[in-house]
Write a protein that holds these residues in place. Sequence first.
Motif, PDB file in Angstrom:
ATOM      1  N   LEU A 198      62.536   6.741 -23.139  1.00  0.00           N
ATOM      2  CA  LEU A 198      61.427   6.398 -22.253  1.00  0.00           C
ATOM      3  C   LEU A 198      61.358   7.390 -21.088  1.00  0.00           C
ATOM      4  CD1 LEU A 198      59.117   4.499 -21.475  1.00  0.00           C
ATOM      5  CD2 LEU A 198      60.802   3.088 -20.285  1.00  0.00           C
ATOM      6  N   MET A 199      62.514   7.714 -20.506  1.00  0.00           N
ATOM      7  CA  MET A 199      62.542   8.684 -19.411  1.00  0.00           C
ATOM      8  C   MET A 199      62.071  10.055 -19.890  1.00  0.00           C
ATOM      9  SD  MET A 199      65.753   7.682 -16.916  1.00  0.00           S
ATOM     10  CE  MET A 199      66.882   8.700 -17.784  1.00  0.00           C
ATOM     11  N   GLU A 200      62.447  10.443 -21.106  1.00  0.00           N
ATOM     12  CA  GLU A 200      61.995  11.731 -21.639  1.00  0.00           C
ATOM     13  C   GLU A 200      60.482  11.746 -21.832  1.00  0.00           C
ATOM     14  OE1 GLU A 200      62.798  14.741 -25.385  1.00  0.00           O
ATOM     15  OE2 GLU A 200      64.310  13.245 -24.870  1.00  0.00           O
ATOM     16  N   ARG A 201      59.936  10.639 -22.319  1.00  0.00           N
ATOM     17  CA  ARG A 201      58.475  10.533 -22.461  1.00  0.00           C
ATOM     18  C   ARG A 201      57.783  10.669 -21.115  1.00  0.00           C
ATOM     19  NH1 ARG A 201      56.899   5.585 -26.559  1.00  0.00           N
ATOM     20  NH2 ARG A 201      57.994   6.350 -28.394  1.00  0.00           N
ATOM     21  N   ALA A 202      58.345  10.020 -20.104  1.00  0.00           N
ATOM     22  CA  ALA A 202      57.759  10.087 -18.763  1.00  0.00           C
ATOM     23  C   ALA A 202      57.823  11.513 -18.219  1.00  0.00           C
ATOM     24  CB  ALA A 202      58.485   9.124 -17.823  1.00  0.00           C
TER      25      ALA A 202
ATOM     26  N   ASP B 288      59.375  -1.129 -17.640  1.00  0.00           N
ATOM     27  CA  ASP B 288      60.245  -0.284 -18.471  1.00  0.00           C
ATOM     28  C   ASP B 288      60.841  -1.091 -19.619  1.00  0.00           C
ATOM     29  OD1 ASP B 288      59.763   1.898 -16.858  1.00  0.00           O
ATOM     30  OD2 ASP B 288      61.771   1.929 -15.948  1.00  0.00           O
ATOM     31  N   GLN B 289      61.382  -2.269 -19.306  1.00  0.00           N
ATOM     32  CA  GLN B 289      62.006  -3.096 -20.345  1.00  0.00           C
ATOM     33  C   GLN B 289      60.981  -3.543 -21.392  1.00  0.00           C
ATOM     34  OE1 GLN B 289      65.227  -3.668 -21.083  1.00  0.00           O
ATOM     35  NE2 GLN B 289      65.512  -2.142 -19.487  1.00  0.00           N
ATOM     36  N   ALA B 290      59.787  -3.901 -20.948  1.00  0.00           N
ATOM     37  CA  ALA B 290      58.744  -4.308 -21.895  1.00  0.00           C
ATOM     38  C   ALA B 290      58.378  -3.158 -22.818  1.00  0.00           C
ATOM     39  CB  ALA B 290      57.507  -4.799 -21.134  1.00  0.00           C
TER      40      ALA B 290
ATOM     41  N   PRO C  23      66.101   7.351  -5.833  1.00  0.00           N
ATOM     42  CA  PRO C  23      67.402   6.993  -6.379  1.00  0.00           C
ATOM     43  C   PRO C  23      67.346   6.226  -7.700  1.00  0.00           C
ATOM     44  CG  PRO C  23      66.826   5.478  -4.636  1.00  0.00           C
ATOM     45  CD  PRO C  23      65.736   6.516  -4.675  1.00  0.00           C
ATOM     46  N   GLY C  24      66.166   5.936  -8.222  1.00  0.00           N
ATOM     47  CA  GLY C  24      66.051   5.164  -9.452  1.00  0.00           C
ATOM     48  C   GLY C  24      66.350   5.973 -10.695  1.00  0.00           C
ATOM     49  N   ASN C  25      66.201   5.341 -11.847  1.00  0.00           N
ATOM     50  CA  ASN C  25      66.535   5.970 -13.119  1.00  0.00           C
ATOM     51  C   ASN C  25      65.655   7.167 -13.460  1.00  0.00           C
ATOM     52  OD1 ASN C  25      68.585   4.210 -13.635  1.00  0.00           O
ATOM     53  ND2 ASN C  25      67.386   2.867 -14.921  1.00  0.00           N
ATOM     54  N   ASN C  26      64.462   7.259 -12.920  1.00  0.00           N
ATOM     55  CA  ASN C  26      63.594   8.367 -13.289  1.00  0.00           C
ATOM     56  C   ASN C  26      64.107   9.703 -12.807  1.00  0.00           C
ATOM     57  OD1 ASN C  26      61.869   6.766 -14.723  1.00  0.00           O
ATOM     58  ND2 ASN C  26      60.604   6.309 -12.965  1.00  0.00           N
ATOM     59  N   GLY C  27      65.040   9.701 -11.889  1.00  0.00           N
ATOM     60  CA  GLY C  27      65.666  10.939 -11.462  1.00  0.00           C
ATOM     61  C   GLY C  27      67.096  11.041 -11.942  1.00  0.00           C
TER      62      GLY C  27
ATOM     63  N   ALA D 154      58.877  -3.075 -26.807  1.00  0.00           N
ATOM     64  CA  ALA D 154      57.664  -2.968 -27.623  1.00  0.00           C
ATOM     65  C   ALA D 154      57.664  -1.708 -28.484  1.00  0.00           C
ATOM     66  CB  ALA D 154      56.422  -2.988 -26.738  1.00  0.00           C
ATOM     67  N   ALA D 155      58.173  -0.609 -27.944  1.00  0.00           N
ATOM     68  CA  ALA D 155      58.181   0.661 -28.662  1.00  0.00           C
ATOM     69  C   ALA D 155      59.468   0.861 -29.458  1.00  0.00           C
ATOM     70  CB  ALA D 155      57.986   1.820 -27.692  1.00  0.00           C
TER      71      ALA D 155
END
Length: 66
Positions: free
Chosen positions: A27-31, A13-15, A57-61, A19-20
């Motif tokens: 990034l979460m919206e793209r996912a 995620d950080q990379a 429980p991670g950031n994707n939710g 990079a982008a």
Amino acid sequence: MKILSAVQTRAADQATIQAANIRSDELMERAATAFSEWLMDRVGQEAAGEVHIFCGPGNNGATVWS
């Protein structure tokens, strides 16, 4: 398919964020968009019933607060 650990996922995620040149919420919206498109391609809008999606429980939710 490669399954990443939590540490590997955070590093990826950080990379990508660096990079982008985007924010983590972008990034979460793209996912979410990519997953929604993938799901609709396979299930289609004509599918009957409900679709339940469970997130860990991670950031994707997560809810993003600005």
